[in-house]
Design an enzyme around this catalytic site. Structure first.
Site, PDB file in Angstrom:
ATOM      1  N   LEU A  19       0.830  -1.209   0.000  1.00  0.00           N
ATOM      2  CA  LEU A  19       0.000   0.000   0.000  1.00  0.00           C
ATOM      3  C   LEU A  19       0.868   1.265   0.000  1.00  0.00           C
ATOM      4  O   LEU A  19       0.348   2.368   0.098  1.00  0.00           O
ATOM      5  CB  LEU A  19      -0.941   0.001   1.209  1.00  0.00           C
ATOM      6  CG  LEU A  19      -2.026  -1.079   1.198  1.00  0.00           C
ATOM      7  CD1 LEU A  19      -2.991  -0.886   2.359  1.00  0.00           C
ATOM      8  CD2 LEU A  19      -2.812  -1.080  -0.107  1.00  0.00           C
ATOM      9  N   LYS A  67      16.023  -5.998   1.030  1.00  0.00           N
ATOM     10  CA  LYS A  67      16.411  -5.058   2.091  1.00  0.00           C
ATOM     11  C   LYS A  67      17.868  -5.216   2.535  1.00  0.00           C
ATOM     12  O   LYS A  67      18.498  -4.238   2.934  1.00  0.00           O
ATOM     13  CB  LYS A  67      15.489  -5.222   3.301  1.00  0.00           C
ATOM     14  CG  LYS A  67      14.112  -4.600   3.115  1.00  0.00           C
ATOM     15  CD  LYS A  67      13.294  -4.688   4.385  1.00  0.00           C
ATOM     16  CE  LYS A  67      11.934  -4.060   4.193  1.00  0.00           C
ATOM     17  NZ  LYS A  67      11.098  -4.113   5.387  1.00  0.00           N
ATOM     18  N   GLY A 126      10.520 -14.687  14.789  1.00  0.00           N
ATOM     19  CA  GLY A 126      11.129 -14.449  13.475  1.00  0.00           C
ATOM     20  C   GLY A 126      12.552 -13.953  13.621  1.00  0.00           C
ATOM     21  O   GLY A 126      12.959 -13.485  14.703  1.00  0.00           O
ATOM     22  N   ARG A 150      11.733 -20.293  13.853  1.00  0.00           N
ATOM     23  CA  ARG A 150      11.529 -21.647  13.323  1.00  0.00           C
ATOM     24  C   ARG A 150      12.879 -22.314  13.049  1.00  0.00           C
ATOM     25  O   ARG A 150      13.123 -23.426  13.476  1.00  0.00           O
ATOM     26  CB  ARG A 150      10.710 -21.529  12.032  1.00  0.00           C
ATOM     27  CG  ARG A 150      10.490 -22.804  11.296  1.00  0.00           C
ATOM     28  CD  ARG A 150       9.675 -22.553  10.052  1.00  0.00           C
ATOM     29  NE  ARG A 150      10.355 -21.691   9.083  1.00  0.00           N
ATOM     30  CZ  ARG A 150       9.863 -21.367   7.900  1.00  0.00           C
ATOM     31  NH1 ARG A 150       8.680 -21.811   7.524  1.00  0.00           N
ATOM     32  NH2 ARG A 150      10.550 -20.586   7.076  1.00  0.00           N
ATOM     33  N   THR A 151      13.763 -21.612  12.372  1.00  0.00           N
ATOM     34  CA  THR A 151      15.088 -22.160  12.069  1.00  0.00           C
ATOM     35  C   THR A 151      16.044 -21.746  13.189  1.00  0.00           C
ATOM     36  O   THR A 151      16.424 -20.573  13.286  1.00  0.00           O
ATOM     37  CB  THR A 151      15.592 -21.642  10.700  1.00  0.00           C
ATOM     38  OG1 THR A 151      14.575 -21.906   9.735  1.00  0.00           O
ATOM     39  CG2 THR A 151      16.889 -22.299  10.292  1.00  0.00           C
TER      40      THR A 151
HETATM   41  P1  NAP Z   1      11.947 -12.183   6.170  1.00  0.00           P
HETATM   42  O1  NAP Z   1      13.208 -11.406   6.249  1.00  0.00           O
HETATM   43  O2  NAP Z   1      11.708 -13.096   5.022  1.00  0.00           O
HETATM   44  O3  NAP Z   1      11.817 -13.019   7.563  1.00  0.00           O
HETATM   45  C1  NAP Z   1      10.718 -13.821   7.806  1.00  0.00           C
HETATM   46  C2  NAP Z   1      10.887 -14.598   9.119  1.00  0.00           C
HETATM   47  O4  NAP Z   1       9.650 -15.293   9.312  1.00  0.00           O
HETATM   48  C3  NAP Z   1      11.993 -15.641   9.121  1.00  0.00           C
HETATM   49  O5  NAP Z   1      12.652 -15.639  10.361  1.00  0.00           O
HETATM   50  C4  NAP Z   1      11.229 -16.963   8.922  1.00  0.00           C
HETATM   51  O6  NAP Z   1      11.793 -18.039   9.667  1.00  0.00           O
HETATM   52  C5  NAP Z   1       9.904 -16.669   9.550  1.00  0.00           C
HETATM   53  N1  NAP Z   1       8.860 -17.493   8.915  1.00  0.00           N
HETATM   54  C6  NAP Z   1       8.464 -17.452   7.609  1.00  0.00           C
HETATM   55  N2  NAP Z   1       7.490 -18.344   7.400  1.00  0.00           N
HETATM   56  C7  NAP Z   1       7.285 -18.983   8.587  1.00  0.00           C
HETATM   57  C8  NAP Z   1       6.404 -20.027   9.006  1.00  0.00           C
HETATM   58  N3  NAP Z   1       5.542 -20.582   8.152  1.00  0.00           N
HETATM   59  N4  NAP Z   1       6.434 -20.403  10.301  1.00  0.00           N
HETATM   60  C9  NAP Z   1       7.291 -19.835  11.186  1.00  0.00           C
HETATM   61  N5  NAP Z   1       8.169 -18.835  10.836  1.00  0.00           N
HETATM   62  C10 NAP Z   1       8.154 -18.423   9.549  1.00  0.00           C
HETATM   63  O7  NAP Z   1      10.675 -11.199   6.167  1.00  0.00           O
HETATM   64  P2  NAP Z   1      10.591  -9.691   6.693  1.00  0.00           P
HETATM   65  O8  NAP Z   1      11.114  -8.745   5.682  1.00  0.00           O
HETATM   66  O9  NAP Z   1      11.143  -9.618   8.067  1.00  0.00           O
HETATM   67  O10 NAP Z   1       8.983  -9.476   6.711  1.00  0.00           O
HETATM   68  C11 NAP Z   1       8.196 -10.180   7.622  1.00  0.00           C
HETATM   69  C12 NAP Z   1       6.786  -9.598   7.673  1.00  0.00           C
HETATM   70  O11 NAP Z   1       6.835  -8.266   8.154  1.00  0.00           O
HETATM   71  C13 NAP Z   1       6.073  -9.547   6.331  1.00  0.00           C
HETATM   72  O12 NAP Z   1       4.753  -9.987   6.513  1.00  0.00           O
HETATM   73  C14 NAP Z   1       6.084  -8.062   5.982  1.00  0.00           C
HETATM   74  O13 NAP Z   1       4.991  -7.667   5.159  1.00  0.00           O
HETATM   75  C15 NAP Z   1       5.965  -7.458   7.370  1.00  0.00           C
HETATM   76  N6  NAP Z   1       6.439  -6.061   7.433  1.00  0.00           N
HETATM   77  C16 NAP Z   1       5.541  -5.108   7.874  1.00  0.00           C
HETATM   78  C17 NAP Z   1       5.956  -3.791   7.942  1.00  0.00           C
HETATM   79  C18 NAP Z   1       4.993  -2.722   8.395  1.00  0.00           C
HETATM   80  O14 NAP Z   1       5.295  -1.549   8.165  1.00  0.00           O
HETATM   81  N7  NAP Z   1       3.890  -3.028   9.062  1.00  0.00           N
HETATM   82  C19 NAP Z   1       7.262  -3.426   7.583  1.00  0.00           C
HETATM   83  C20 NAP Z   1       8.140  -4.418   7.173  1.00  0.00           C
HETATM   84  C21 NAP Z   1       7.716  -5.745   7.101  1.00  0.00           C
HETATM   85  P3  NAP Z   1      13.036 -18.924   9.154  1.00  0.00           P
HETATM   86  O15 NAP Z   1      14.248 -18.184   9.608  1.00  0.00           O
HETATM   87  O16 NAP Z   1      12.813 -20.220   9.825  1.00  0.00           O
HETATM   88  O17 NAP Z   1      12.898 -18.982   7.644  1.00  0.00           O
END
Ligand code: NAP
Length: 272
Positions: A19, A67, A126, A150-151
């Site tokens: 968005l 990122k 996470g 998880r990992t």
């Molecule tokens: P990322 O770097 O890919 O990290 C994702 C983390 O989630 C990893 O540690 C992964 O664990 C874990 N994970 C993924 N699938 C999983 C599952 N099925 N069960 C358990 N753990 C799981 O992602 P990110 O950039 O941090 O983003 C994460 C979320 O934050 C997204 O939904 C994004 O849209 C949101 N976000 C929101 C804002 C906001 O402004 N509100 C800003 C930034 C991000 P492993 O290490 O085990 O793979």
């Protein structure tokens, strides 16, 4: 007039869900700025640099999965982005391309609207880019974070880097803390309607925050409400991280309430 037009962009893969374009374009219109904001899906981080130059961009937002990987192509990064190890914002200036991170400011502001941070314990689910921003922000504000992931290997490495405890995700029911923050994408539109943790055990937390804002009320937040916890959605974080991008790119004081209303309206329209 034409030469004064400024162009900003979001880079990620995918970018369709974001968005940010709606929010940033609305701000430019409201503030009578001759500026546009486009979303561009790129596979490789080097493509971001090419596009910035080709389109003569003034600034950009960076989302999943670039990122961290884009950092090596920049001319510099701010101290906070360096410590977090991820950038979500690029400023294109005479000093070159400078990376910054406004996600941590978003998390801290969203938490502050509902709770204190200093001296409180926080469980962070996470170990990705958003977890890093949460750890940085909570430590900066004097909170005590614990990582659950998880990992295990990735979670342990992150906890070591930020000097905090680590527990495997499956131990969540044995852990109690003041606040739980979900930084995994579990529960986000497109990732199913699950919660990253079971309902039982949420009583062990006073506050539960989900960084997800699509939907506004995830399964985790619904369960947490039922368990009597104070809940915090990802909306305020999203608006604040975007507002801080506007401030860095343009120098204006961002219209935060207006931005929040635009995002809320877009989410409500999409639901109806
Ligand atoms: P990322 O770097 O890919 O990290 C994702 C983390 O989630 C990893 O540690 C992964 O664990 C874990 N994970 C993924 N699938 C999983 C599952 N099925 N069960 C358990 N753990 C799981 O992602 P990110 O950039 O941090 O983003 C994460 C979320 O934050 C997204 O939904 C994004 O849209 C949101 N976000 C929101 C804002 C906001 O402004 N509100 C800003 C930034 C991000 P492993 O290490 O085990 O793979």
């Amino acid at each position: 007039m034409k030469g004064l037009h400024k162009t900003y962009a979001l880079f990620g893969n995918p970018v369709r869900h974001s968005l940010s374009p709606v929010m940033h374009k609305a701000v430019f219109r409201k503030c009578n700025m001759d500026a546009s904001y486009i979303a561009i899906s790129v596979k490789e981080p080097i493509d971001i640099i090419r596009k910035i130059k080709e389109l003569n961009l003034q600034g950009c937002s960076i989302t999943i999965p670039h990122k961290t990987t884009v950092m090596e192509y920049l001319d510099g990064v701010t101290t906070s982005a360096k410590e977090i190890g991820a950038v979500n914002t690029i400023m294109c200036s005479q000093k070159g391309l400078i990376g910054d991170n406004t996600d941590w400011i978003g998390i801290v502001h969203a938490l502050r609207e509902s709770t204190e941070i200093g001296g409180k314990s926080f469980v962070i689910l996470g170990a990705g880019g958003t977890a890093r921003a949460a750890l940085f922000g909570i430590l900066k504000e004097g909170g005590i974070p614990v990582v659950l992931n998880r990992t295990a290997k990735r979670g342990e490495a992150l906890a070591r880097e930020f000097g905090c405890e680590f527990h495997p995700l499956e131990d969540i029911s044995k852990i109690s803390a003041y606040c739980l923050i979900n930084t995994t994408p579990v529960g986000m539109a497109g990732y199913g309607t699950e919660s990253p943790v079971k309902r039982k055990g949420l009583e062990n937390f006073s506050v539960v925050m989900d960084v997800i804002y699509t939907p506004l009320k995830t399964k985790l937040l619904k369960d947490a409400e039922e368990a009597g916890c104070v809940t915090v959605s990802g909306l305020s974080m999203f608006v604040r991280q975007g507002a801080e991008q506007i401030r860095r790119w343009t120098g204006i004081d961002p219209p935060i309430e207006f931005m929040k209303n635009i995002v809320m309206k877009t989410l409500n329209d999409a639901r109806n």
